[in-house]
Design a protein around this motif. Structure first.
Motif, PDB file in Angstrom:
ATOM      1  N   ASP A  69      -2.783  -3.544  -4.034  1.00 48.60           N
ATOM      2  CA  ASP A  69      -1.852  -3.258  -2.944  1.00 48.60           C
ATOM      3  C   ASP A  69      -1.794  -4.435  -1.981  1.00 48.60           C
ATOM      4  O   ASP A  69      -2.759  -5.189  -1.832  1.00 48.60           O
ATOM      5  N   TYR A  73      -5.089   1.158  -2.004  1.00 49.80           N
ATOM      6  CA  TYR A  73      -4.952   1.416  -0.564  1.00 49.80           C
ATOM      7  C   TYR A  73      -5.930   0.581   0.260  1.00 49.80           C
ATOM      8  O   TYR A  73      -6.287   0.971   1.373  1.00 49.80           O
ATOM      9  N   SER A 104       0.846  -1.202   0.000  1.00 48.74           N
ATOM     10  CA  SER A 104       0.000   0.000   0.000  1.00 48.74           C
ATOM     11  C   SER A 104       0.877   1.245   0.000  1.00 48.74           C
ATOM     12  O   SER A 104       1.791   1.375   0.820  1.00 48.74           O
ATOM     13  N   GLY A 105       0.605   2.139  -0.946  1.00 53.17           N
ATOM     14  CA  GLY A 105       1.376   3.363  -1.053  1.00 53.17           C
ATOM     15  C   GLY A 105       2.509   3.284  -2.053  1.00 53.17           C
ATOM     16  O   GLY A 105       3.152   4.299  -2.335  1.00 53.17           O
TER      17      GLY A 105
END
Length: 345
Positions: free
Chosen positions: A73, A221, A24-25
């Motif tokens: 993600d 996300y 995530s990210g």
């Protein structure tokens, strides 16, 4: 039902997705790969400000727009601090089962793009040295990352370019067996992304037009709670495609498409869920209907964010979620079939 799903294509894409690091990210690189696949198949691809992918499949009617979401993600970690002896303390991204990380290989990526290999270890890693080596809690407070570079202090580590906030990629150890089991970290939810890619390839190859315009939403996300909090405004129905749970008090297996009637955020749309169950029954799919009390989905995030939609949740059954996961190709196939049936009913 007889549907010309390209098994080799689906498994190949699943393996490529699973082996590509995307906590995530940090999903922009993998999204470029998905964009290239989409364009090869022949559909429109765009991204929103959060980096989520939106793939539009024209339908026979625009009376409503059906969204299918899956998240690319994964779980991961980030450098929290550098110790005086040259190891790394870490903070988690999402909720991996931390005990399963002990002894796992990883890569640390600096903001300049350099990669360094390492290993997650207990701070009492040697049975010949530490009395508590087998009993110490496996949690971020009692674990660290040993870097595969000649470092002995904080200054040595910083000289490599490693700093607080650098991403740590957990090695997925992806294996597809001769018996079509998929073993890997992060089948949640890259198995479902592979289902959407396989569905898209099927529709284009067979020149099949869905009844309604369909938008595939690849979120970035989900593991931190806000993946599909903002979806295209014209979506009226959203099916989150995410892993089905296996375990106590559940009927789902690694060969089923799971239909979740309710998770921790509440019940999913009754009529959509009923339609999905009916389609699975009438077409003799291997499926299970279950309740997931410790689970939330992209559809949950969309509803909590105030999206004016109906929502449902399905996905391939996955064993040992957030650890060393496993599913079978048949579960992916049943998921693709159910999505196809819903889009063409």
């Amino acid at each position: 039902m007889n549907l010309a799903i390209n098994k080799e294509y689906v498994l190949k894409k699943a393996k490529e997705l699973l082996e590509f690091h995307s906590p995530s990210g940090f999903c922009f690189d993998i999204m470029e790969m998905i964009q290239s696949w989409t364009q090869e198949i022949g559909y429109q691809f765009e991204t929103n400000r959060k980096g989520a992918g939106i793939i539009t499949i024209p339908g026979k009617s625009n009376e409503k727009v059906i969204g299918l979401s899956a998240h690319v993600d994964t779980l991961g970690a980030m450098v929290r601090s550098i110790t005086s002896n040259g190891t790394l303390k870490f903070t988690l991204i999402g909720g991996p089962i931390v005990a399963t990380l002990d002894g796992e290989y990883c890569q640390i990526r600096t903001r300049e793009g350099k990669l360094y290999s390492g290993t997650f270890l207990s701070t009492s890693p040697a049975i010949h040295v530490y009395e508590d080596s087998t009993t110490k809690a496996r949690d971020p407070q009692n674990m660290e990352i040993r870097i595969d570079s000649r470092v002995s202090n904080k200054e040595d580590v910083k000289a490599l370019g490693i700093n607080v906030g650098d991403f740590i990629f957990i090695e997925p150890k992806t294996t597809i067996t001769e018996t079509d089991f998929i073993k890997s970290r992060f089948i949640d939810d890259k198995g479902s992304v592979a289902c959407l890619i396989g569905l898209m390839e099927l529709l284009k190859r067979e020149s099949i037009t869905p009844e309604y315009t369909t938008k595939l939403f690849i979120s970035t996300y989900e593991e931190v709670g806000h993946g599909s909090s903002h979806i295209p405004e014209d979506i009226t129905e959203l099916i989150a495609v995410d892993m089905g749970c296996i375990g106590d008090d559940l009927s789902c297996t690694e060969y089923d498409v799971s239909i979740c009637a309710k998770d921790s955020t509440g019940p999913y749309d009754y009529n959509m869920t009923t339609d999905l169950i009916r389609l699975a029954e009438e077409n003799k799919l291997s499926f299970a209907v279950d309740i997931y009390p410790m689970y939330g989905s992209d559809a949950s995030a969309a509803l909590r964010a105030g999206q004016n939609i109906r929502a449902a949740l399905i996905g391939p059954g996955v064993h040992a979620s957030h650890g060393m996961e496993r599913t079978h190709y048949i579960a992916l196939e049943n998921t693709i079939k159910l999505l196809y049936l819903y889009l063409t009913k």
